[in-house]
Write a protein that holds these residues in place. Structure first.
Motif, short mmCIF file in Angstrom:
data_model
loop_
_atom_site.label_atom_id
_atom_site.label_comp_id
_atom_site.label_asym_id
_atom_site.label_seq_id
_atom_site.Cartn_x
_atom_site.Cartn_y
_atom_site.Cartn_z
N GLU A 41 8.90 -2.31 5.78
CA GLU A 41 7.61 -1.87 6.32
C GLU A 41 7.10 -0.63 5.60
OE1 GLU A 41 5.95 -3.61 8.50
OE2 GLU A 41 7.55 -5.05 8.86
N GLY A 42 8.02 0.25 5.19
CA GLY A 42 7.60 1.51 4.59
C GLY A 42 7.20 1.39 3.14
N LEU A 43 7.80 0.44 2.42
CA LEU A 43 7.54 0.35 0.98
C LEU A 43 6.07 0.06 0.69
CD1 LEU A 43 8.74 0.41 -1.83
CD2 LEU A 43 9.25 -2.04 -1.61
N GLU A 44 5.49 -0.82 1.47
CA GLU A 44 4.09 -1.20 1.25
C GLU A 44 3.17 0.01 1.39
OE1 GLU A 44 1.64 -4.09 3.87
OE2 GLU A 44 3.04 -5.29 2.68
N ALA A 45 3.35 0.76 2.48
CA ALA A 45 2.51 1.94 2.70
C ALA A 45 2.81 3.01 1.66
CB ALA A 45 2.74 2.48 4.11
N LEU A 46 4.08 3.15 1.31
CA LEU A 46 4.47 4.16 0.33
C LEU A 46 3.78 3.92 -1.01
CD1 LEU A 46 6.54 6.51 -0.36
CD2 LEU A 46 7.97 4.69 -1.29
N LEU A 47 3.75 2.68 -1.46
CA LEU A 47 3.14 2.38 -2.75
C LEU A 47 1.67 2.79 -2.78
CD1 LEU A 47 4.70 -1.14 -3.46
CD2 LEU A 47 5.31 1.04 -4.52
N ILE A 48 0.97 2.52 -1.68
CA ILE A 48 -0.46 2.84 -1.63
C ILE A 48 -0.68 4.35 -1.60
CG2 ILE A 48 -2.56 2.60 -0.27
CD1 ILE A 48 -1.45 -0.10 0.70
N VAL A 49 0.06 5.04 -0.72
CA VAL A 49 -0.13 6.49 -0.58
C VAL A 49 0.27 7.22 -1.86
CG1 VAL A 49 0.63 8.54 0.67
CG2 VAL A 49 0.10 6.45 1.93
N VAL A 50 1.40 6.83 -2.44
CA VAL A 50 1.85 7.49 -3.67
C VAL A 50 0.86 7.23 -4.80
CG1 VAL A 50 3.63 7.48 -5.45
CG2 VAL A 50 4.28 7.55 -3.05
N ALA A 51 0.30 6.04 -4.85
CA ALA A 51 -0.70 5.74 -5.88
C ALA A 51 -1.92 6.66 -5.71
CB ALA A 51 -1.12 4.28 -5.80
N MET A 52 -2.35 6.89 -4.47
CA MET A 52 -3.48 7.79 -4.24
C MET A 52 -3.15 9.22 -4.67
SD MET A 52 -5.39 6.64 -0.71
CE MET A 52 -3.96 6.58 0.34
N ILE A 53 -1.94 9.67 -4.33
CA ILE A 53 -1.54 11.03 -4.70
C ILE A 53 -1.47 11.17 -6.22
CG2 ILE A 53 0.35 12.69 -4.59
CD1 ILE A 53 0.98 11.58 -1.80
N ALA A 54 -0.87 10.18 -6.87
CA ALA A 54 -0.76 10.22 -8.34
C ALA A 54 -2.14 10.22 -8.98
CB ALA A 54 0.06 9.03 -8.83
N PHE A 55 -3.05 9.43 -8.42
CA PHE A 55 -4.41 9.38 -8.95
C PHE A 55 -5.09 10.75 -8.86
CE2 PHE A 55 -8.79 9.11 -7.26
CZ PHE A 55 -9.45 8.90 -8.46
N MET B 244 8.09 7.40 -8.76
CA MET B 244 6.71 7.02 -9.07
C MET B 244 5.88 8.24 -9.48
SD MET B 244 5.79 4.18 -6.16
CE MET B 244 4.10 4.04 -6.78
N LEU B 245 6.01 9.32 -8.72
CA LEU B 245 5.22 10.51 -9.03
C LEU B 245 5.70 11.17 -10.32
CD1 LEU B 245 4.94 12.04 -5.43
CD2 LEU B 245 3.10 11.00 -6.77
N ARG B 246 7.01 11.15 -10.52
CA ARG B 246 7.57 11.79 -11.72
C ARG B 246 7.11 11.08 -12.99
NH1 ARG B 246 8.80 13.03 -15.91
NH2 ARG B 246 10.68 14.00 -16.77
N TYR B 247 7.23 9.76 -13.00
CA TYR B 247 6.93 9.04 -14.24
C TYR B 247 5.43 8.76 -14.41
CZ TYR B 247 11.92 8.62 -14.78
OH TYR B 247 13.26 8.92 -14.93
N SER B 248 4.67 8.83 -13.33
CA SER B 248 3.23 8.64 -13.47
C SER B 248 2.59 9.81 -14.22
CB SER B 248 2.58 8.48 -12.10
OG SER B 248 2.69 9.67 -11.34
N ARG B 249 3.22 10.99 -14.15
CA ARG B 249 2.68 12.15 -14.86
C ARG B 249 2.70 11.96 -16.37
NH1 ARG B 249 5.86 17.03 -11.64
NH2 ARG B 249 4.84 16.74 -9.60
N ASP B 250 3.72 11.24 -16.85
CA ASP B 250 3.88 11.08 -18.29
C ASP B 250 3.10 9.89 -18.85
OD1 ASP B 250 5.62 13.23 -18.17
OD2 ASP B 250 7.37 11.94 -17.85
N LEU B 251 2.54 9.07 -17.97
CA LEU B 251 1.80 7.90 -18.45
C LEU B 251 0.45 8.32 -19.02
CD1 LEU B 251 2.30 5.16 -15.70
CD2 LEU B 251 3.09 5.06 -18.06
N PRO B 252 0.05 7.73 -20.11
CA PRO B 252 -1.32 7.94 -20.59
C PRO B 252 -2.30 7.50 -19.50
CG PRO B 252 0.01 6.88 -22.28
CD PRO B 252 0.83 6.88 -21.03
#
Length: 636
Positions: A390-404, A546-554
């Protein structure tokens, strides 16, 4: 003469049967009395009270005599041997625990071999019981059941103190009924057999509540209403009438057992009123649905079939999912197919066959939900997998927003996202409190929350995913950031992100709470928390990665990957939302024969849910193709 002979034979048979019943009831009552009161006669291998010890010896001998007089059956020899063993333990001044174990076991075996009525025909009237107690019992036992009534001091044998919690835990209402019915030889406790049976049961239940105060009853009510497994353990008056708190405590612990008994002995009617979340309710509703269908009332049949799911099975889903998710999926699909058959006007015999299939699945569910099926391992794995899923689905969305927002260098908007998911957790806790202590949440409410929440999130993520994909195609991202980001992330947009974070997290918290509430009532609280803690740790690691490696992505790759993630979640949520609304009866069901079911991916074998996912897939692909065309035009 022949007629006279038949009448005499019938009369003799009736008298013999009555004598047998009396012997069985008396033997059972004596065994129960010894199991409870032997501790007052012997302690530590020494006689505490010579008169009570003599009474125990006499009662044990009487049991042996009465058992020997019963009609011959394969079990009688074992019963007599058990009575002889009981006499030997008492003669040796054995431990109270040994006497109680042998006596209770012998009493249970006696009723199996020579069944007698154990329960009232209807729920006892406690108000009537209070009146009868004041008139017939309080002078000796006291108005509060403490054994200190005004006439108690005049008696050779002190009256029973119903308020004695230690002894009360060893008594069932049936045991009290037997004493009221037959009295106790050699004491001032006379028989009240002249009272109607309903009055004797009312007295038994009323006297059985003194040791368990009102405060405990309030706790017991919350436990009873929140735990479907508990309601399955005590499904009827027969079970309740023969149940002692001591036996119940073996399954749920002493504190909970005392609370539940306190509630049920004050409100025995609740075991008759089929509580929501009972497979008995589901079975009854399905039978009524079939009857209505055969009678030509298809609408009523469909409503009853929906009620069988929402009121009978759906409240049990959390616990069954934790125990056997595969079985839960089979039942959910079978009930959906049953409702679809009604909608399609299939032959009544086919409908009846589907009910037979469901009965078999319900039998499997009964076994899976039984207290014996609970284990430390199953509780841990259930708590772990539920929160992770149940948590993974919500986590992916929230973390994506934070990374964005970090990529966009808009840290001032982050509090809105954090406020959304934190607020959802708080709202989830409030929901649990309301559902547990104030009002129940119906099956329909649960499914509607899941359905509309999923569809709302799917539509929002569709637009977000297409937007992100468009940004991945832009060559002038930094220019876009400078010129348009302030407008794109205005205060209104920030609150929009708050709402999105709240919705996607709350719908998952809502489901998780239902699962955990069911697991908590099994009594393995520490194990459940360990499973939940392990899942939180794993989710935390996923979020960090997700947050760590999203920083290094172009920036282009980040938006491309995020866009596809949003697209996948859009399709998943569309399937889940439609399925939940189907279960709530809002959307019709058209099963796809042989279709696969993967609930984690929102894949359900119905035309509507698969169709919704296909539409979302088409919308995603069209949006992405349009973005590519616009990018190509911009380059050209």
């Amino acid at each position: 003469m022949a007629v006279l002979g038949i009448l005499l034979f019938a009369l003799g048979t009736s008298v013999a049967a009555q004598a047998q019943t009396t012997d069985v009831q008396t033997a059972w009552r004596l065994l129960d009395y010894m199991a409870v009161d032997y501790g007052g006669a012997v302690s530590g291998g020494r006689v505490k009270s010579a008169s009570e010890y003599a009474e125990m010896t006499e009662f044990a001998a009487s049991v042996s005599t009465r058992l020997a007089a019963l009609p011959s059956t394969p079990a009688r020899g074992q019963l007599i041997a058990g009575a002889t063993r009981l006499q030997a333990v008492i003669a040796a001044k054995g431990a109270r625990e040994d006497v109680a174990r042998i006596a209770h076991g012998l009493a249970a075996d006696l009723l199996k071999a020579y069944p007698v009525s154990l329960a009232p025909g209807k729920a006892p009237d406690l108000a009537r019981g209070a009146t009868l107690f004041a008139q017939n019992c309080a002078s000796c036992h006291g108005m509060t059941g403490d054994g200190h009534g005004p006439d108690a001091a005049k008696l050779k044998t002190l009256p029973i103190a119903f308020s004695d919690i230690t002894r009360a835990r060893q008594r069932s209402p049936f045991a009290l009924y037997q004493v009221i019915d037959q009295g106790i030889d050699g004491t001032a406790m006379q028989s009240f057999a002249t009272l109607p049976s309903a009055d004797r049961w009312a007295l038994a239940f009323y006297a059985g509540r003194f040791a368990f105060p009102d405060a405990l009853a309030s706790q017991g009510e919350r436990l009873w209403k929140s735990d479907p497994g508990l309601r399955q353990m005590i499904p009827d008056l027969t079970t309740l009438a023969g149940l002692t708190p001591e036996v119940l405590a073996m399954s749920i612990g002493t504190a909970k057992a005392d609370a539940v008994i306190a509630y049920l002995r004050r409100h025995p009617d609740v075991v008759i009123q089929q509580a929501p979340g009972s497979l008995t309710v589901a079975r009854d509703k399905l039978a009524q649905s079939l009857a209505a269908y055969r009678g030509g009332d298809r609408h009523a049949a469909q409503e009853l079939a929906l009620s069988a799911y929402l009121d009978g099975f759906e409240p049990l889903e959390p616990m069954l999912t934790a125990r056997d998710a595969t079985l839960m999926g089979h039942i959910e699909s079978a009930m959906g197919e049953f409702r679809a058959s009604l909608q399609q006007g299939r032959p009544a015999d086919e409908i009846a066959t589907r009910i037979q299939v469901l009965d078999g699945l319900f039998d499997d569910a009964d076994a899976a939900l039984s207290p014996d099926a609970a284990s430390t391992a199953s509780t841990f794995l259930g708590a772990f997998t539920i929160l992770l899923r149940e948590g993974l689905e919500a986590l992916l969305i929230v973390v994506a927003m934070i990374a964005f927002l970090r990529k966009a260098e808009r840290p001032e908007v982050l509090p809105y996202v954090h406020g959304g998911w934190i607020g959802a957790l708080a709202a989830g806790g409030l929901t649990w409190g309301i559902a547990t202590y104030a009002i129940g949440i119906s099956g329909a409410s649960r499914e509607l929350t899941e359905g509309f929440g999923s569809l709302f999130a799917a539509v929002v993520l569709l637009s977000v995913g297409i937007w992100m994909h468009g940004k991945a195609q832009a060559d002038q991202w930094q220019r876009y950031i400078r010129e348009k980001m302030s407008r794109a992330l205005s205060r209104q947009s920030a609150w929009f992100l708050f709402g999105l974070a709240f919705i996607v997290v709350y719908r998952e918290v809502f489901e998780t709470i239902l699962f955990y509430a069911a697991l908590w009532t099994q009594g393995n609280g520490g194990t459940m928390l360990a499973g939940a803690g392990s899942a939180v740790l794993l989710l935390g690691l996923i979020a960090w990665a997700m947050l760590r490696y999203s920083r290094d992505l172009p920036i282009a790759k980040f938006f491309a990957y995020s866009a596809w993630l949003m697209a996948i979640l859009t399709i998943v949520l569309a399937g889940k939302g439609v399925s939940a609304l189907q279960e709530a009866g809002i959307i019709d069901i058209a099963p796809l024969g042989g279709g696969i079911r993967v609930s984690m991916l929102g894949i359900f074998p119905t035309l509507q849910s698969m169709g919704a996912q296909l539409l979302m897939l088409i919308a995603v692909l069209c949006g992405f193709l349009l973005n590519r065309r616009r990018a190509a035009v911009a380059v050209g």
